[in-house]
Design a protein around this motif. Structure first.
Motif: not given
Length: 216
Positions: A161, A182, A163, A179, A41, A176, A37
């Motif tokens: 996404d 995202y 990752q 979190r 992201r 990026e 996680d």
């Protein structure tokens, strides 16, 4: 006494992606997985994919063929075909089951009948979770992502996404985001339906380039 972890199933993976986490393994031979996680992201905004002049030229001149979902397991095998990989046998089997359920998808790049590049991922709602990509020829993975991004956009997806953000992805428009941002985008994307098969034909190179130029 430790609690027994839940059994790894396709349904568990789907729930994990919907919650914003994804699995990885330490190596090809490791049967265990761990959940990731990231604080930051990686995503590719679907209206910001970048096709450089050199890539556009290569796309126009190329005689390679693009397809979707015709060689999913071969694409996964290509992505795992490297000295170090997080795609273990356990993960390979689980994502193969997700493909059989219609949740996982792949894009393939063919040179005649030889698979030279591709990418695969998971689709939930209007979110697409890119897992990995590979290339056996110059520009093959870039072309795979160019066609995949265009296809997702045309099929009504809103979140791509990736990752993590790599220099390769950044050169194609990847960014990026924190979190919390995202999670907000993911929540909205899961509420909106999209259909990977709503566009049946594979776009021409010129159409991909033109639509990408118009949106970026």
């Amino acid at each position: 006494m430790r609690d027994t972890p839940p059994a790894l199933t396709p349904e568990l993976l789907i729930n994990a992606y919907a919650a914003g986490v994804f699995p990885m393994s330490e190596s090809r031979d490791d049967p265990e997985i761990f959940w990731v996680d990231p604080k930051l992201r990686g995503i590719i905004p679907l209206d910001q994919f970048h096709i450089s002049r050199s890539l556009a030229k290569a796309m126009r001149k190329s005689e390679w063929r693009i397809s979707y979902d015709t060689a999913f397991r071969d694409v996964m095998a290509g992505c795992a075909d490297r000295e170090e990989t997080w795609i273990s046998d356990t993960i390979f089997d689980l994502y193969s089951q997700l493909f059989d359920l219609g949740v996982a998808h792949s894009v393939e790049v063919w040179e005649s009948e030889t698979l030279v590049g591709g990418s695969y991922g998971i689709a939930l709602g209007s979110a697409f979770f890119g897992e990995s990509m590979f290339s056996r020829r110059t520009n093959a993975s870039k072309m795979a992502l160019a066609w995949l991004t265009d296809h997702l956009r045309e099929c009504g997806y809103t979140l791509f996404d990736t990752q993590f953000l790599t220099p390769h992805l950044a050169s194609l428009g990847g960014i990026e985001i924190p979190r919390v941002d995202y999670r907000a985008q993911l929540f909205k994307a899961l509420q909106k339906p999209a259909d990977f098969y709503s566009v049946e034909t594979v776009a021409s190179a010129q159409d991909v380039i033109q639509r990408t130029t118009q949106t970026s």
